[in-house]
Motif scaffolding. Structure first.
Motif, PDB file in Angstrom:
ATOM      1  N   HIS A 165       0.833  -1.204   0.000  1.00  0.00           N
ATOM      2  CA  HIS A 165       0.000   0.000   0.000  1.00  0.00           C
ATOM      3  C   HIS A 165       0.869   1.257   0.000  1.00  0.00           C
ATOM      4  N   GLU A 169      -2.799   5.514   0.740  1.00  0.00           N
ATOM      5  CA  GLU A 169      -3.728   4.421   1.039  1.00  0.00           C
ATOM      6  C   GLU A 169      -3.676   4.061   2.522  1.00  0.00           C
ATOM      7  N   ASP A 172      -5.556   6.604   4.602  1.00  0.00           N
ATOM      8  CA  ASP A 172      -7.011   6.378   4.545  1.00  0.00           C
ATOM      9  C   ASP A 172      -7.418   5.184   5.402  1.00  0.00           C
TER      10      ASP A 172
END
Length: 210
Positions: A165, A169, A172
């Motif tokens: 990731h 990402e 989030d």
């Protein structure tokens, strides 16, 4: 500095409970004038316009790395005493903080008296390390890799990195800022003494940390 009647103390931490706890502790001493900050950039701006005698500085902040902020504070005001106050127990991080001009390092699990004593010692020019930090610094490194202790958040970031990731990402997923993710990534590289994220994941996988 110790001859001044009033000592200007700035506390920098992005956790309100920590800020209020430290504020309450030092309010018991009339000689301290206390200022609270949740961002590293805010204390840098404040120092541009005001004299600050002592800064208690967290290592992981929402807007950056306390190691870097320590260096910046010292560049702006070399006489300001800067003490790290953190849950980060790694020798490499403590060493780097001191290399960046830090005057001492306190773990947040130190008791109230020890925290005040460290500040008092730093004000008179001593290197102020809390008892646990002294023990960590005196621990001899073995020839093998010293596996670092990771916080829960660092483990989450490490796992996410190993899954491929991006920082955005991960931010989030964990409901934190990208800057905070980048700070965790830098600290993980420092803790594992890794040159890049690929090497970091390799070391962590080999030692069954992920």
């Amino acid at each position: 500095m110790c001859n001044k009647d009033i000592i200007t103390l700035a506390i920098v931490d992005d956790h309100p409970m920590i800020l209020e706890g430290l504020k309450s502790l030092f309010q018991g001493y009339s000689k301290y004038q206390i200022f609270l900050f949740t961002r590293g950039e805010a204390i840098l701006d404040f120092i541009n316009e005001n004299r600050v005698d002592v800064v208690l500085l967290d290592i992981i902040l929402n807007d950056g790395n306390g190691l870097d902020f320590c260096k910046s504070i010292k560049q702006k005001s070399k006489d300001t005493v800067v003490l790290g106050i953190s849950n980060q127990e790694e020798r490499s991080i403590i060493f780097r903080f001191l290399e960046n001009g830090g005057n001492g390092y306190i773990l947040k699990n130190a008791d109230s008296k020890e925290i005040v004593d460290c500040v008092e010692r730093a004000i008179v020019g001593e290197l102020a390390l809390s008892k646990k930090v002294q023990e960590i610094m005196l621990t001899q490194l073995s020839h093998s890799l010293e596996l670092p202790r990771l916080t829960k958040r660092e483990k989450q970031v490490l796992q996410a990195v190993s899954n491929g990731h991006t920082s955005a990402e991960i931010a989030d997923m964990l409901f934190i800022s990208v800057i905070t993710v980048e700070t965790h990534r830098r600290n993980l590289l420092q803790k594992f003494k890794a040159k890049n994220m690929f090497e970091l994941v390799k070391i962590a996988t080999e030692n069954k940390l992920i």
